[in-house]
Design a protein around this motif. Structure first.
Motif, PDB file in Angstrom:
ATOM      1  N   ASP A 140       2.339  27.951   2.776  1.00  0.00           N
ATOM      2  CA  ASP A 140       2.439  29.211   2.045  1.00  0.00           C
ATOM      3  C   ASP A 140       3.591  29.170   1.039  1.00  0.00           C
ATOM      4  OD1 ASP A 140       1.509  31.705   1.334  1.00  0.00           O
ATOM      5  OD2 ASP A 140       2.811  32.759   2.757  1.00  0.00           O
ATOM      6  N   LEU A 141       3.620  28.082   0.249  1.00  0.00           N
ATOM      7  CA  LEU A 141       4.640  27.880  -0.767  1.00  0.00           C
ATOM      8  C   LEU A 141       3.986  27.598  -2.111  1.00  0.00           C
ATOM      9  CD1 LEU A 141       6.993  25.432   1.163  1.00  0.00           C
ATOM     10  CD2 LEU A 141       7.439  27.836   0.685  1.00  0.00           C
ATOM     11  N   GLU A 142       4.708  27.903  -3.169  1.00  0.00           N
ATOM     12  CA  GLU A 142       4.267  27.540  -4.506  1.00  0.00           C
ATOM     13  C   GLU A 142       4.756  26.121  -4.813  1.00  0.00           C
ATOM     14  OE1 GLU A 142       2.434  29.199  -6.854  1.00  0.00           O
ATOM     15  OE2 GLU A 142       2.039  30.649  -5.256  1.00  0.00           O
ATOM     16  N   PRO A 143       3.950  25.308  -5.467  1.00  0.00           N
ATOM     17  CA  PRO A 143       4.417  23.960  -5.806  1.00  0.00           C
ATOM     18  C   PRO A 143       5.668  23.971  -6.680  1.00  0.00           C
ATOM     19  CG  PRO A 143       2.048  24.083  -6.040  1.00  0.00           C
ATOM     20  CD  PRO A 143       2.524  25.479  -5.775  1.00  0.00           C
ATOM     21  N   ILE A 144       5.706  24.862  -7.643  1.00  0.00           N
ATOM     22  CA  ILE A 144       6.893  25.020  -8.481  1.00  0.00           C
ATOM     23  C   ILE A 144       7.331  26.467  -8.349  1.00  0.00           C
ATOM     24  CG2 ILE A 144       7.826  24.910 -10.815  1.00  0.00           C
ATOM     25  CD1 ILE A 144       5.843  22.676 -11.355  1.00  0.00           C
ATOM     26  N   ALA A 145       8.386  26.673  -7.579  1.00  0.00           N
ATOM     27  CA  ALA A 145       8.815  28.032  -7.240  1.00  0.00           C
ATOM     28  C   ALA A 145       9.647  28.682  -8.336  1.00  0.00           C
ATOM     29  CB  ALA A 145       9.616  28.000  -5.941  1.00  0.00           C
ATOM     30  N   ASP A 146      10.203  27.899  -9.261  1.00  0.00           N
ATOM     31  CA  ASP A 146      11.053  28.439 -10.307  1.00  0.00           C
ATOM     32  C   ASP A 146      10.199  29.136 -11.372  1.00  0.00           C
ATOM     33  OD1 ASP A 146      13.019  29.035 -12.117  1.00  0.00           O
ATOM     34  OD2 ASP A 146      13.686  26.962 -12.404  1.00  0.00           O
ATOM     35  N   PRO A 147      10.330  30.457 -11.532  1.00  0.00           N
ATOM     36  CA  PRO A 147       9.512  31.154 -12.533  1.00  0.00           C
ATOM     37  C   PRO A 147       9.873  30.788 -13.972  1.00  0.00           C
ATOM     38  CG  PRO A 147      11.034  32.684 -11.468  1.00  0.00           C
ATOM     39  CD  PRO A 147      11.175  31.368 -10.773  1.00  0.00           C
ATOM     40  N   ALA A 148      11.075  30.267 -14.193  1.00  0.00           N
ATOM     41  CA  ALA A 148      11.478  29.874 -15.542  1.00  0.00           C
ATOM     42  C   ALA A 148      10.764  28.609 -16.011  1.00  0.00           C
ATOM     43  CB  ALA A 148      12.988  29.666 -15.598  1.00  0.00           C
ATOM     44  N   ALA A 149      10.176  27.880 -15.089  1.00  0.00           N
ATOM     45  CA  ALA A 149       9.534  26.611 -15.438  1.00  0.00           C
ATOM     46  C   ALA A 149       8.289  26.804 -16.285  1.00  0.00           C
ATOM     47  CB  ALA A 149       9.187  25.829 -14.179  1.00  0.00           C
ATOM     48  N   GLY A 150       7.575  27.845 -16.066  1.00  0.00           N
ATOM     49  CA  GLY A 150       6.326  28.045 -16.797  1.00  0.00           C
ATOM     50  C   GLY A 150       5.161  27.399 -16.059  1.00  0.00           C
ATOM     51  N   ARG A 151       4.001  27.543 -16.637  1.00  0.00           N
ATOM     52  CA  ARG A 151       2.780  27.070 -15.974  1.00  0.00           C
ATOM     53  C   ARG A 151       2.447  25.601 -16.229  1.00  0.00           C
ATOM     54  NH1 ARG A 151      -1.646  31.818 -16.018  1.00  0.00           N
ATOM     55  NH2 ARG A 151      -0.267  33.461 -15.277  1.00  0.00           N
ATOM     56  N   LEU A 152       3.011  25.008 -17.238  1.00  0.00           N
ATOM     57  CA  LEU A 152       2.596  23.663 -17.626  1.00  0.00           C
ATOM     58  C   LEU A 152       3.488  22.551 -17.097  1.00  0.00           C
ATOM     59  CD1 LEU A 152       1.495  24.258 -21.316  1.00  0.00           C
ATOM     60  CD2 LEU A 152       0.078  24.060 -19.279  1.00  0.00           C
ATOM     61  N   VAL A 153       4.599  22.878 -16.461  1.00  0.00           N
ATOM     62  CA  VAL A 153       5.502  21.833 -15.980  1.00  0.00           C
ATOM     63  C   VAL A 153       4.813  20.947 -14.946  1.00  0.00           C
ATOM     64  CG1 VAL A 153       7.646  21.392 -14.745  1.00  0.00           C
ATOM     65  CG2 VAL A 153       7.587  23.115 -16.526  1.00  0.00           C
ATOM     66  N   GLY A 154       4.119  21.532 -13.998  1.00  0.00           N
ATOM     67  CA  GLY A 154       3.415  20.756 -12.969  1.00  0.00           C
ATOM     68  C   GLY A 154       2.341  19.856 -13.541  1.00  0.00           C
ATOM     69  N   PRO A 155       1.399  20.411 -14.311  1.00  0.00           N
ATOM     70  CA  PRO A 155       0.360  19.540 -14.884  1.00  0.00           C
ATOM     71  C   PRO A 155       0.894  18.462 -15.825  1.00  0.00           C
ATOM     72  CG  PRO A 155      -0.348  21.821 -14.967  1.00  0.00           C
ATOM     73  CD  PRO A 155       1.081  21.831 -14.510  1.00  0.00           C
ATOM     74  N   ILE A 156       1.922  18.767 -16.596  1.00  0.00           N
ATOM     75  CA  ILE A 156       2.492  17.760 -17.494  1.00  0.00           C
ATOM     76  C   ILE A 156       3.142  16.648 -16.686  1.00  0.00           C
ATOM     77  CG2 ILE A 156       4.353  17.361 -19.166  1.00  0.00           C
ATOM     78  CD1 ILE A 156       3.599  20.089 -20.396  1.00  0.00           C
ATOM     79  N   THR A 157       3.867  17.023 -15.638  1.00  0.00           N
ATOM     80  CA  THR A 157       4.525  16.025 -14.791  1.00  0.00           C
ATOM     81  C   THR A 157       3.493  15.123 -14.114  1.00  0.00           C
ATOM     82  OG1 THR A 157       6.346  17.556 -14.416  1.00  0.00           O
ATOM     83  CG2 THR A 157       6.138  15.724 -12.884  1.00  0.00           C
ATOM     84  N   ILE A 158       2.452  15.724 -13.572  1.00  0.00           N
ATOM     85  CA  ILE A 158       1.397  14.946 -12.914  1.00  0.00           C
ATOM     86  C   ILE A 158       0.677  14.058 -13.931  1.00  0.00           C
ATOM     87  CG2 ILE A 158      -0.823  15.109 -11.719  1.00  0.00           C
ATOM     88  CD1 ILE A 158       0.295  17.679 -10.391  1.00  0.00           C
ATOM     89  N   GLY A 159       0.363  14.608 -15.084  1.00  0.00           N
ATOM     90  CA  GLY A 159      -0.325  13.828 -16.115  1.00  0.00           C
ATOM     91  C   GLY A 159       0.476  12.628 -16.578  1.00  0.00           C
ATOM     92  N   ALA A 160       1.774  12.820 -16.767  1.00  0.00           N
ATOM     93  CA  ALA A 160       2.620  11.699 -17.196  1.00  0.00           C
ATOM     94  C   ALA A 160       2.711  10.633 -16.110  1.00  0.00           C
ATOM     95  CB  ALA A 160       4.015  12.206 -17.553  1.00  0.00           C
ATOM     96  N   ALA A 161       2.841  11.051 -14.858  1.00  0.00           N
ATOM     97  CA  ALA A 161       2.934  10.083 -13.759  1.00  0.00           C
ATOM     98  C   ALA A 161       1.632   9.307 -13.600  1.00  0.00           C
ATOM     99  CB  ALA A 161       3.304  10.795 -12.466  1.00  0.00           C
ATOM    100  N   VAL A 162       0.509   9.996 -13.697  1.00  0.00           N
ATOM    101  CA  VAL A 162      -0.787   9.316 -13.562  1.00  0.00           C
ATOM    102  C   VAL A 162      -1.041   8.410 -14.765  1.00  0.00           C
ATOM    103  CG1 VAL A 162      -3.280   9.677 -13.438  1.00  0.00           C
ATOM    104  CG2 VAL A 162      -1.754  11.050 -12.024  1.00  0.00           C
ATOM    105  N   GLY A 163      -0.636   8.839 -15.946  1.00  0.00           N
ATOM    106  CA  GLY A 163      -0.753   7.976 -17.125  1.00  0.00           C
ATOM    107  C   GLY A 163       0.084   6.713 -16.991  1.00  0.00           C
ATOM    108  N   ALA A 164       1.281   6.870 -16.450  1.00  0.00           N
ATOM    109  CA  ALA A 164       2.138   5.703 -16.222  1.00  0.00           C
ATOM    110  C   ALA A 164       1.515   4.772 -15.190  1.00  0.00           C
ATOM    111  CB  ALA A 164       3.522   6.151 -15.765  1.00  0.00           C
TER     112      ALA A 164
END
Length: 158
Positions: free
Chosen positions: A35-59
């Motif tokens: 019952d947790l949010e993957p990115i709990a910081d509201p200042a991060a925005g919605r795209l931080v998670g997908p961008i991070t995952i996309g860059a890691a998978v691309g690498a």
């Protein structure tokens, strides 16, 4: 069978797709059960998670495409994949977070903590597992193992 480089890139492509699926499933189940949010910081925005995952998978895709078929041991490939995807996640998370907040130091500290504890650690762990499986797959193909055949692909005398 195709050439060694073509086969390595094909395995790398399927491995990257498997990596995305594992990461999304692990994030979903962990979020649901804890019952947790993957990115709990509201200042991060919605795209931080997908961008991070996309860059890691691309690498991971680039690493596997370039390194598979060169005879690297499976455990070495897994360790290298862990390090590369962790580092690319930190860099991408820093860039994505700083784009929404504007502060580089806060973004770097956020990305470093995200990729080192909790949900972010799922990304390099899943990538290491996928790299291990991809290396074993390429090694088996080089040893003469053929892919499974559908019933309509088999010869009648088998």
């Amino acid at each position: 069978m195709a050439s060694n480089a073509t086969s390595a890139w094909a395995v790398a492509g399927f491995a990257a797709a498997l990596d995305v699926a594992l990461i999304v499933a692990a994030f979903g189940f962990t979020s649901l059960l804890a019952d947790l949010e993957p990115i709990a910081d509201p200042a991060a925005g919605r795209l931080v998670g997908p961008i991070t995952i996309g860059a890691a998978v691309g690498a991971l895709l680039l690493l596997l495409g370039a390194a598979l078929g060169r005879g690297m041991r499976a455990w070495s490939m897994a360790g290298l994949a862990f390090l590369v995807t962790w580092a690319s996640g930190v860099v991408a998370g820093t860039i994505a977070y700083s784009a929404s907040t504007g502060t580089i130091l806060a973004a770097f500290l956020f990305a470093l903590s995200f990729m080192s504890v909790g949900f972010g650690l799922i990304i390099p762990l899943a990538s290491a597992l996928v790299a291990l499986l991809a290396a074993v797959t390429v090694r088996a193909e080089e040893g003469g193992v053929e892919r499974p055949r559908w019933p309509w692909e088999r010869d009648d005398d088998e």
